[in-house]
Design an enzyme around this catalytic site. Structure first.
Site, mmCIF file in Angstrom:
data_model
loop_
_atom_site.group_PDB
_atom_site.id
_atom_site.type_symbol
_atom_site.label_atom_id
_atom_site.label_comp_id
_atom_site.label_asym_id
_atom_site.label_seq_id
_atom_site.Cartn_x
_atom_site.Cartn_y
_atom_site.Cartn_z
ATOM 1 N N ASP A 37 0.879 -1.166 0.000
ATOM 2 C CA ASP A 37 0.000 0.000 0.000
ATOM 3 C C ASP A 37 0.921 1.221 0.000
ATOM 4 O OD1 ASP A 37 -2.337 1.553 0.217
ATOM 5 O OD2 ASP A 37 -2.182 1.604 2.396
ATOM 6 N N ASP A 72 -0.074 5.167 0.936
ATOM 7 C CA ASP A 72 -0.282 6.160 1.996
ATOM 8 C C ASP A 72 -0.351 5.506 3.371
ATOM 9 O OD1 ASP A 72 -0.319 8.290 0.222
ATOM 10 O OD2 ASP A 72 -2.456 8.080 -0.152
#
Length: 312
Positions: free
Chosen positions: A26, A28
């Site tokens: 991922d 952020d």
């Protein structure tokens, strides 16, 4: 969307017989910090030691730089409403035309989704891929680059080296497997024992995500063709494409992120999932995450690969 193209691309890559570790990240609040700086949630665990407003200002500065780069160099103002899950999805519409003198401001690219607009969007994707590969230094002046370097250093200091530690960990995954930190054109790291590849699956739009990779110095480890946007299709669909692309008897997958969606999708794929925890002192953050920890998650799902090799 783009599934057939992805399956065709996967057919060639899934024939690999060597060991391959596929890290699916991922973005952020995992490889970078941005939203948590702007909302102040990052500092909650520091009991007043860190200045909340300083983090908010840092986040706002990054947001400004991201939007400026998106609109100024990556056609985002034109293609914002044409988000795709990855850059290569429209390759079959690209006729290979020389774009050196092509005027993107006058080609009447519009909102309709006919073959003509798909071709024009494919042109833009090709230029975006080229600029990504060439790096920021190919189109930014020295003053802007200096400002970005200072913002990066300021952010890294404020976050106790989260950014540089995350970048270092990506490289360490390769070196730790006996390989090299230099990434080949396809994003793979060669090793005498195990190859390693880093992919990004983010819920954000594709173009801003590519820009973030450049700004946060992730482009040396994550090739543009290994960046996926799950904005419309969802993370499970992206994971399924990745499985088809890299599937093989000696391939292991590991998902690392902070959200419920990637965790749930990893569980459905029966892949290990490492949940990032921003709390100070956690071993599941940056700095903090180690190859030993990742190896533990791999072994829980796949067993001890070294022991299996000895049996063979």
């Amino acid at each position: 969307m783009g599934e057939n193209a992805s399956m065709r691309r996967g057919a060639a890559e899934s024939s690999r017989d060597e060991k391959l570790d596929v890290y699916i990240w991922d973005m952020d609040e995992t490889l970078i910090l941005l939203k948590s700086l702007m909302t102040g949630t990052y500092v909650e665990g520091f009991n007043g030691v860190k200045n909340v407003q300083e983090g908010v200002e840092i986040g706002k500065n990054w947001e400004k730089q991201i939007l400026s780069l998106c609109d100024g160099h990556f056609f985002y103002e034109q293609i914002e409403n044409h988000n795709k899950p990855y850059l290569d999805v429209l390759n079959r519409y690209d006729d290979g035309r020389n774009l050196s003198e092509y005027d993107f401001s006058k080609d009447e690219f519009g909102a309709s989704y006919d073959d003509d607009n798909k071709r024009k969007l494919a042109y833009r994707h090709r230029v975006i891929a080229q600029r990504y590969k060439q790096g920021l230094q190919s189109f930014l002046n020295q003053e802007t680059k200096k400002d970005l370097d200072e913002l990066y250093d300021m952010t890294d200091k404020y976050t106790d080296r989260w950014l540089s530690s995350a970048c270092g960990f990506l490289e360490e995954c390769s070196v730790g497997n006996g390989g090299t930190s230099i990434v080949a054109a396809d994003g793979l790291n060669d090793s005498s024992t195990t190859k390693c590849i880093h992919l990004l699956v983010t819920s954000g739009s594709l173009i801003p995500s590519l820009v973030k990779c450049l700004l946060f110095r992730l482009d040396n480890m994550i090739a543009h063709e290994n960046v996926y946007s799950s904005w419309e299709v969802g993370k499970l669909q992206c994971f399924q494409w990745i499985k088809a692309r890299f599937n093989g008897p000696k391939v292991r997958f590991c998902v690392i992120g902070d959200g419920w969606e990637e965790g749930e999708a990893a569980q459905l794929m029966q892949w290990p999932f490492i949940k990032i925890d921003m709390q100070p002192g956690s071993s599941h953050r940056f700095p903090g995450l180690t190859l030993r920890t990742v190896g533990f998650y791999f072994s829980v799902v796949y067993g001890n690969s070294d022991a299996e090799d000895e049996k063979e």
